[in-house]
Design a protein around this motif. Structure first.
Motif, PDB file in Angstrom:
ATOM      1  N   THR A 606       0.831  -1.218   0.000  1.00  0.00           N
ATOM      2  CA  THR A 606       0.000   0.000   0.000  1.00  0.00           C
ATOM      3  C   THR A 606       0.857   1.257   0.000  1.00  0.00           C
ATOM      4  O   THR A 606       0.348   2.356  -0.237  1.00  0.00           O
ATOM      5  CB  THR A 606      -0.919   0.013   1.237  1.00  0.00           C
ATOM      6  OG1 THR A 606      -0.126  -0.123   2.418  1.00  0.00           O
ATOM      7  CG2 THR A 606      -1.918  -1.142   1.168  1.00  0.00           C
ATOM      8  N   GLN A 607       2.162   1.120   0.258  1.00  0.00           N
ATOM      9  CA  GLN A 607       3.072   2.261   0.299  1.00  0.00           C
ATOM     10  C   GLN A 607       4.013   2.216  -0.905  1.00  0.00           C
ATOM     11  O   GLN A 607       4.405   1.137  -1.371  1.00  0.00           O
ATOM     12  CB  GLN A 607       3.883   2.245   1.597  1.00  0.00           C
ATOM     13  CG  GLN A 607       3.042   2.219   2.870  1.00  0.00           C
ATOM     14  CD  GLN A 607       3.882   2.081   4.116  1.00  0.00           C
ATOM     15  OE1 GLN A 607       5.084   2.285   4.075  1.00  0.00           O
ATOM     16  NE2 GLN A 607       3.255   1.721   5.220  1.00  0.00           N
ATOM     17  N   GLU A 608       4.408   3.387  -1.374  1.00  0.00           N
ATOM     18  CA  GLU A 608       5.289   3.457  -2.539  1.00  0.00           C
ATOM     19  C   GLU A 608       6.633   2.780  -2.263  1.00  0.00           C
ATOM     20  O   GLU A 608       7.157   2.038  -3.108  1.00  0.00           O
ATOM     21  CB  GLU A 608       5.508   4.924  -2.940  1.00  0.00           C
ATOM     22  CG  GLU A 608       6.409   5.099  -4.154  1.00  0.00           C
ATOM     23  CD  GLU A 608       5.864   4.378  -5.394  1.00  0.00           C
ATOM     24  OE1 GLU A 608       6.674   3.884  -6.203  1.00  0.00           O
ATOM     25  OE2 GLU A 608       4.629   4.307  -5.550  1.00  0.00           O
ATOM     26  N   LYS A 609       7.191   3.022  -1.080  1.00  0.00           N
ATOM     27  CA  LYS A 609       8.462   2.389  -0.746  1.00  0.00           C
ATOM     28  C   LYS A 609       8.322   0.876  -0.688  1.00  0.00           C
ATOM     29  O   LYS A 609       9.208   0.133  -1.105  1.00  0.00           O
ATOM     30  CB  LYS A 609       8.979   2.926   0.592  1.00  0.00           C
ATOM     31  CG  LYS A 609       9.459   4.357   0.557  1.00  0.00           C
ATOM     32  CD  LYS A 609      10.018   4.786   1.916  1.00  0.00           C
ATOM     33  CE  LYS A 609      10.517   6.219   1.863  1.00  0.00           C
ATOM     34  NZ  LYS A 609      11.060   6.659   3.179  1.00  0.00           N
ATOM     35  N   GLU A 612       8.202  -0.463  -4.265  1.00  0.00           N
ATOM     36  CA  GLU A 612       9.518  -0.421  -4.904  1.00  0.00           C
ATOM     37  C   GLU A 612      10.422  -1.509  -4.347  1.00  0.00           C
ATOM     38  O   GLU A 612      11.168  -2.161  -5.101  1.00  0.00           O
ATOM     39  CB  GLU A 612      10.150   0.955  -4.688  1.00  0.00           C
ATOM     40  CG  GLU A 612      11.479   1.156  -5.408  1.00  0.00           C
ATOM     41  CD  GLU A 612      11.340   1.044  -6.914  1.00  0.00           C
ATOM     42  OE1 GLU A 612      12.346   0.697  -7.562  1.00  0.00           O
ATOM     43  OE2 GLU A 612      10.230   1.293  -7.458  1.00  0.00           O
ATOM     44  N   LEU A 613      10.380  -1.716  -3.050  1.00  0.00           N
ATOM     45  CA  LEU A 613      11.189  -2.769  -2.438  1.00  0.00           C
ATOM     46  C   LEU A 613      10.768  -4.139  -2.952  1.00  0.00           C
ATOM     47  O   LEU A 613      11.617  -4.998  -3.219  1.00  0.00           O
ATOM     48  CB  LEU A 613      11.044  -2.717  -0.912  1.00  0.00           C
ATOM     49  CG  LEU A 613      11.844  -3.755  -0.116  1.00  0.00           C
ATOM     50  CD1 LEU A 613      13.339  -3.602  -0.371  1.00  0.00           C
ATOM     51  CD2 LEU A 613      11.557  -3.621   1.376  1.00  0.00           C
ATOM     52  N   PHE A 614       9.461  -4.336  -3.126  1.00  0.00           N
ATOM     53  CA  PHE A 614       8.967  -5.606  -3.653  1.00  0.00           C
ATOM     54  C   PHE A 614       9.480  -5.826  -5.074  1.00  0.00           C
ATOM     55  O   PHE A 614       9.924  -6.926  -5.441  1.00  0.00           O
ATOM     56  CB  PHE A 614       7.442  -5.621  -3.631  1.00  0.00           C
ATOM     57  CG  PHE A 614       6.844  -6.934  -4.020  1.00  0.00           C
ATOM     58  CD1 PHE A 614       6.541  -7.890  -3.066  1.00  0.00           C
ATOM     59  CD2 PHE A 614       6.581  -7.224  -5.361  1.00  0.00           C
ATOM     60  CE1 PHE A 614       5.988  -9.108  -3.430  1.00  0.00           C
ATOM     61  CE2 PHE A 614       6.039  -8.438  -5.727  1.00  0.00           C
ATOM     62  CZ  PHE A 614       5.738  -9.384  -4.764  1.00  0.00           C
ATOM     63  N   ARG A 615       9.448  -4.766  -5.901  1.00  0.00           N
ATOM     64  CA  ARG A 615       9.917  -4.889  -7.283  1.00  0.00           C
ATOM     65  C   ARG A 615      11.395  -5.249  -7.333  1.00  0.00           C
ATOM     66  O   ARG A 615      11.806  -6.122  -8.103  1.00  0.00           O
ATOM     67  CB  ARG A 615       9.663  -3.572  -8.043  1.00  0.00           C
ATOM     68  CG  ARG A 615       8.236  -3.435  -8.566  1.00  0.00           C
ATOM     69  CD  ARG A 615       8.141  -2.275  -9.531  1.00  0.00           C
ATOM     70  NE  ARG A 615       8.304  -0.992  -8.839  1.00  0.00           N
ATOM     71  CZ  ARG A 615       7.301  -0.243  -8.422  1.00  0.00           C
ATOM     72  NH1 ARG A 615       6.059  -0.645  -8.617  1.00  0.00           N
ATOM     73  NH2 ARG A 615       7.534   0.914  -7.817  1.00  0.00           N
ATOM     74  N   LEU A 616      12.192  -4.579  -6.521  1.00  0.00           N
ATOM     75  CA  LEU A 616      13.624  -4.861  -6.494  1.00  0.00           C
ATOM     76  C   LEU A 616      13.901  -6.292  -6.046  1.00  0.00           C
ATOM     77  O   LEU A 616      14.793  -6.972  -6.577  1.00  0.00           O
ATOM     78  CB  LEU A 616      14.330  -3.872  -5.569  1.00  0.00           C
ATOM     79  CG  LEU A 616      14.364  -2.415  -6.037  1.00  0.00           C
ATOM     80  CD1 LEU A 616      14.954  -1.520  -4.952  1.00  0.00           C
ATOM     81  CD2 LEU A 616      15.176  -2.292  -7.328  1.00  0.00           C
ATOM     82  N   THR A 617      13.130  -6.757  -5.048  1.00  0.00           N
ATOM     83  CA  THR A 617      13.330  -8.121  -4.539  1.00  0.00           C
ATOM     84  C   THR A 617      13.022  -9.152  -5.614  1.00  0.00           C
ATOM     85  O   THR A 617      13.776 -10.108  -5.812  1.00  0.00           O
ATOM     86  CB  THR A 617      12.445  -8.366  -3.311  1.00  0.00           C
ATOM     87  OG1 THR A 617      12.749  -7.402  -2.303  1.00  0.00           O
ATOM     88  CG2 THR A 617      12.680  -9.766  -2.746  1.00  0.00           C
ATOM     89  N   THR A 618      11.914  -8.947  -6.320  1.00  0.00           N
ATOM     90  CA  THR A 618      11.553  -9.909  -7.365  1.00  0.00           C
ATOM     91  C   THR A 618      12.551  -9.875  -8.515  1.00  0.00           C
ATOM     92  O   THR A 618      12.808 -10.915  -9.150  1.00  0.00           O
ATOM     93  CB  THR A 618      10.141  -9.627  -7.882  1.00  0.00           C
ATOM     94  OG1 THR A 618      10.055  -8.264  -8.344  1.00  0.00           O
ATOM     95  CG2 THR A 618       9.114  -9.854  -6.794  1.00  0.00           C
ATOM     96  N   GLU A 619      13.140  -8.727  -8.792  1.00  0.00           N
ATOM     97  CA  GLU A 619      14.161  -8.645  -9.830  1.00  0.00           C
ATOM     98  C   GLU A 619      15.400  -9.442  -9.438  1.00  0.00           C
ATOM     99  O   GLU A 619      16.028 -10.105 -10.267  1.00  0.00           O
ATOM    100  CB  GLU A 619      14.532  -7.184 -10.105  1.00  0.00           C
ATOM    101  CG  GLU A 619      13.486  -6.400 -10.873  1.00  0.00           C
ATOM    102  CD  GLU A 619      13.241  -6.980 -12.267  1.00  0.00           C
ATOM    103  OE1 GLU A 619      14.219  -7.427 -12.906  1.00  0.00           O
ATOM    104  OE2 GLU A 619      12.073  -7.021 -12.693  1.00  0.00           O
ATOM    105  N   ASP A 640      -3.372  -8.010  -8.007  1.00  0.00           N
ATOM    106  CA  ASP A 640      -3.172  -7.206  -9.217  1.00  0.00           C
ATOM    107  C   ASP A 640      -1.728  -6.730  -9.311  1.00  0.00           C
ATOM    108  O   ASP A 640      -1.122  -6.790 -10.393  1.00  0.00           O
ATOM    109  CB  ASP A 640      -4.121  -6.008  -9.225  1.00  0.00           C
ATOM    110  CG  ASP A 640      -5.565  -6.430  -9.469  1.00  0.00           C
ATOM    111  OD1 ASP A 640      -5.770  -7.560  -9.954  1.00  0.00           O
ATOM    112  OD2 ASP A 640      -6.470  -5.636  -9.142  1.00  0.00           O
ATOM    113  N   PHE A 641      -1.184  -6.229  -8.208  1.00  0.00           N
ATOM    114  CA  PHE A 641       0.184  -5.713  -8.241  1.00  0.00           C
ATOM    115  C   PHE A 641       1.183  -6.842  -8.519  1.00  0.00           C
ATOM    116  O   PHE A 641       2.099  -6.676  -9.341  1.00  0.00           O
ATOM    117  CB  PHE A 641       0.528  -5.038  -6.903  1.00  0.00           C
ATOM    118  CG  PHE A 641       1.919  -4.462  -6.880  1.00  0.00           C
ATOM    119  CD1 PHE A 641       2.179  -3.216  -7.412  1.00  0.00           C
ATOM    120  CD2 PHE A 641       2.982  -5.187  -6.347  1.00  0.00           C
ATOM    121  CE1 PHE A 641       3.465  -2.685  -7.410  1.00  0.00           C
ATOM    122  CE2 PHE A 641       4.260  -4.670  -6.337  1.00  0.00           C
ATOM    123  CZ  PHE A 641       4.512  -3.419  -6.866  1.00  0.00           C
ATOM    124  N   VAL A 642       1.002  -7.982  -7.861  1.00  0.00           N
ATOM    125  CA  VAL A 642       1.914  -9.098  -8.059  1.00  0.00           C
ATOM    126  C   VAL A 642       1.863  -9.584  -9.503  1.00  0.00           C
ATOM    127  O   VAL A 642       2.893  -9.883 -10.118  1.00  0.00           O
ATOM    128  CB  VAL A 642       1.580 -10.244  -7.077  1.00  0.00           C
ATOM    129  CG1 VAL A 642       2.356 -11.515  -7.434  1.00  0.00           C
ATOM    130  CG2 VAL A 642       1.894  -9.834  -5.653  1.00  0.00           C
TER     131      VAL A 642
END
Length: 676
Positions: A606-609, A612-619, A640-642
């Motif tokens: 629900t938070q922007e940070k 972003e942290l989730f995106r970096l982790t999945t990368e 939806d986000f995942v």
């Protein structure tokens, strides 16, 4: 009873006192071994050397109560952050003065002997010093600190000594002149069976909380020794009958292997234990038990603060007393007629103490066997829930026996609360076993891309007989007892058995959590290989989930086991990634088939940070070539986000909660036409 023992075991004073008795164990053993050697030298004709050794034994033993008082005073001073001098000095002075006033000095010396007083006095002084400090009844002046401290020491010691010596005089006078009170005081009579049973009960009751009951009641044993010596002299001069309940009677019939007739318990552990840890302890303790030294069993099993073993520990020696009393009174066994060391081995002790009556040795064998029958059902109760990898934590044990830390406040509660919590854990597991069954539930992993269940994670639950499902809060009990590995292997074996009908489905895969303790057990890969070979499940259909905690423990061993499992075709998933040790480096060091993103990263979407942290982790995960599984997806927004991150493997309540195998089978049937 368990709750009571937990509360008692957490008492800092009792724990400190137990530590002190353990610290003084070399003193009692040195005295006892010296007596044994001295008597042996006298028997073989070296009377002069033997007498010197016996003198050393007596001298060392006379120092025991003084050392007890000093060590316990030091412990209390450090526990309450008091000056050791302000506790030790008045305690020692009061103890010596009152022992002299009460007629408790050793004959022919100035060394006093009263163990209860040596314990009570420091406790009272430490309490009084704390009161003086809390009331600010201390001297503070412009003089140098050494002067203030000296004045406080002198005045405080004078005040405390005067106060407690006067109180001691009053108590002594009251006890001496009050015949009713005197009648209530315990005594040991050479002809009173009731006194014998009462004495043995109280002595072992003290032992059950880690306090040497023999030492506590040594004044009464000393009186009995004097009566016994007089009886022996009367028998030699006038032929008067020997009494049954002499001082060595208790040693050879109620102290076989040590207090509680624990040689019987050692034999139970040696011959009947299923747990290899108990057998190892029995082998280690057997040699000392032969010489009636049972501290390794009392502290290592443990017996102290153990409500399971309390009943047989109290009952076995009392049974020995009754059997011996009956046998001697019937004339089947000769009464004790010689003084021997309490460390004389069983069978030999009976033979020597009765001037060569083999029937006394046979009686000891009977008492040992009956003692085993008394201990066995209680010991089996412990054995059923004992871990095979440890008796109790070596770290905990080492902390408890770290003499330099006694009284520092860090290790006072190091052993017994741990032991008591083990007992609570044993009871909790036993209650679960009696009131229901441990069962397996399965939580599917859903593949959004192929719209099917591609795997299912095995989860252990408890189901009561009335159908109530308990979440895995009980896992902490298994961990406390060192049973985690046993539970993990049971889950693996049971899961392979239950899912056998699904093995024909090419989309089927079972994912099983393995704890670090189990993963690093010697021969784990070989054991797993054997279990899978005996099942209908293929190696490629099995996936093990490990946590970051394992990766930081033993990299060499972990790498070896991972390699062995992957060579078999078993897949490896890194569980709870992002929740713990930030093991990004381990993604490169080890090869994983899957990496499961922990829900702690999902709840912050629900938070922007957080996003972003989730995106970096999945990368990071994608760069390793491993498949990504997201755990704990529960809402439409999270899904939806995942999905937008290109992740298709989801495990969470949004799709499926953990469920019985029957429900999973229905889901798998619907996926047969899809390739996950």
């Amino acid at each position: 009873m368990y709750a009571f023992f937990v509360r008692v075991s957490e008492n800092a004073y009792l724990n400190g006192l137990c530590n002190v008795f353990v610290m003084l164990l070399p003193v009692s053993l040195l005295s006892a071994f010296s007596m044994l050697i001295g008597n042996g030298l006298n028997v073989i004709g070296f009377e002069k050397i033997g007498s010197h050794v016996l003198f050393v034994s007596t001298l060392v033993w006379k120092m025991f109560p003084i050392l007890l008082l000093v060590y316990f005073s030091d412990f209390l001073a450090r526990l309450h952050r008091l000056s050791r001098t302000t506790v030790i000095t008045p305690s020692l002075l009061i103890y010596i003065i009152l022992c002299n006033e009460w007629g408790l000095l050793h004959a022919g010396s100035v060394l006093p002997s009263n163990y209860p007083l040596a314990i009570i006095t420091p406790a009272l002084i430490a309490f009084s010093v704390r009161v003086l400090i809390s009331k600010n009844w201390i001297i503070r002046s412009e003089l140098p600190n050494v002067v203030d401290q000296s004045l406080n020491l002198v005045l405080g010691t004078l005040l405390l000594v005067t106060l407690y010596v006067c109180a001691g005089y009053a108590v002594g006078y009251w006890l001496e002149t009050n015949s009713y009170i005197q009648s209530l005081l315990p005594s040991l009579d050479t002809h009173s069976l009731f006194d014998a049973i009462w004495y043995e009960f109280l002595r072992n009751l003290f032992w059950s909380i880690g306090i040497n009951g023999h030492i506590i009641f040594s004044p009464y044993k000393s009186e009995l020794y004097a009566l016994t010596q007089s009886s022996f002299e009367m028998n030699a001069q006038f032929g008067t009958p020997l009494p049954i309940l002499t001082s060595n009677f208790y040693d050879i019939y109620a102290g076989i292997g040590g207090a509680g007739n624990t040689l019987s318990l050692v034999f139970c552990m040696l011959f009947f234990a299923q747990n290899r840890g108990y057998r190892a302890l029995a082998l280690a303790a057997l040699v000392l038990s032969v010489f009636n030294i049972n501290e390794p069993v009392l502290f290592g099993l443990p017996v102290i603060f153990n409500p399971v073993l309390l009943i047989p520990f109290m009952l076995a020696p009392i049974t020995g007393i009754l059997l011996a009393y009956f046998a001697i009174s019937m004339g089947w066994v000769a009464p004790v007629s010689e003084f021997i060391s309490w460390m004389t081995p069983p069978l030999l002790s009976g033979y020597l103490a009765t001037s060569g009556d083999i029937a006394a040795s046979i009686l000891q064998v009977v008492i040992i066997v009956i003692g085993m029958a008394i201990y066995l059902p209680f010991f089996k109760q412990m054995d059923q829930v004992a871990g095979s990898n440890k008796l109790f934590s070596k770290e905990t044990c080492d902390d408890f026996f770290n003499y330099e830390e006694v009284g520092s406040g860090r290790s006072v509660n190091g052993l017994f609360p741990h032991v008591s919590s083990n007992l609570v854990a044993q009871k909790a597991i036993r209650d679960l076993q009696q009131n229901g069954d441990f069962v397996l539930y399965y939580q599917p992993q859903y593949d959004i891309k192929n719209s099917c269940v591609c795997s299912m994670e095995v989860l252990v639950r408890h189901r009561s007989y009335d159908g109530v499902i308990t979440p895995p809060t009980f896992l902490s009990y298994f961990n406390k007892l060192g049973l985690t590995s046993e539970l993990d292997l049971w889950v693996i074996k049971q899961a392979l058995y239950e899912v056998r009908d699904l093995a024909s489905n090419p989309n089927f895969k079972v994912s099983i959590n393995v704890s670090p303790e189990t993963f690093l057990v010697n021969g784990f890969a070989a054991s797993v290989s054997k279990l899978i070979e005996q099942s209908d499940v293929d190696f490629t259909q099995v996936e093990f989930e490990i946590t970051e905690e394992l990766l930081i423990q033993d990299e060499l061993a972990t790498s070896s086991v991972l390699k062995s499992l992957r060579q078999l075709g078993i897949q490896i998933a890194l569980d709870d990634f992002g929740s713990g040790y930030s093991s990004i480096g381990y993604l490169c060091k080890y090869e994983f088939d899957k990496v499961k993103i922990d829900r702690s990263l999902v709840v912050n979407l629900t938070q922007e940070k957080g996003r972003e942290l989730f995106r970096l982790t999945t990368e990071l995960v994608r760069a390793t070539g491993a498949k990504t599984v997201v755990e704990g997806v529960e809402t439409e927004q999270e899904l939806d986000f995942v999905t937008k991150q290109g992740i298709s493997l989801i495990q969470g309540y949004y799709f499926y909660k953990p469920m019985p195998l029957e429900e999973v089978c229905e889901l798998m049937d619907s996926c047969e036409d899809h390739q996950c």
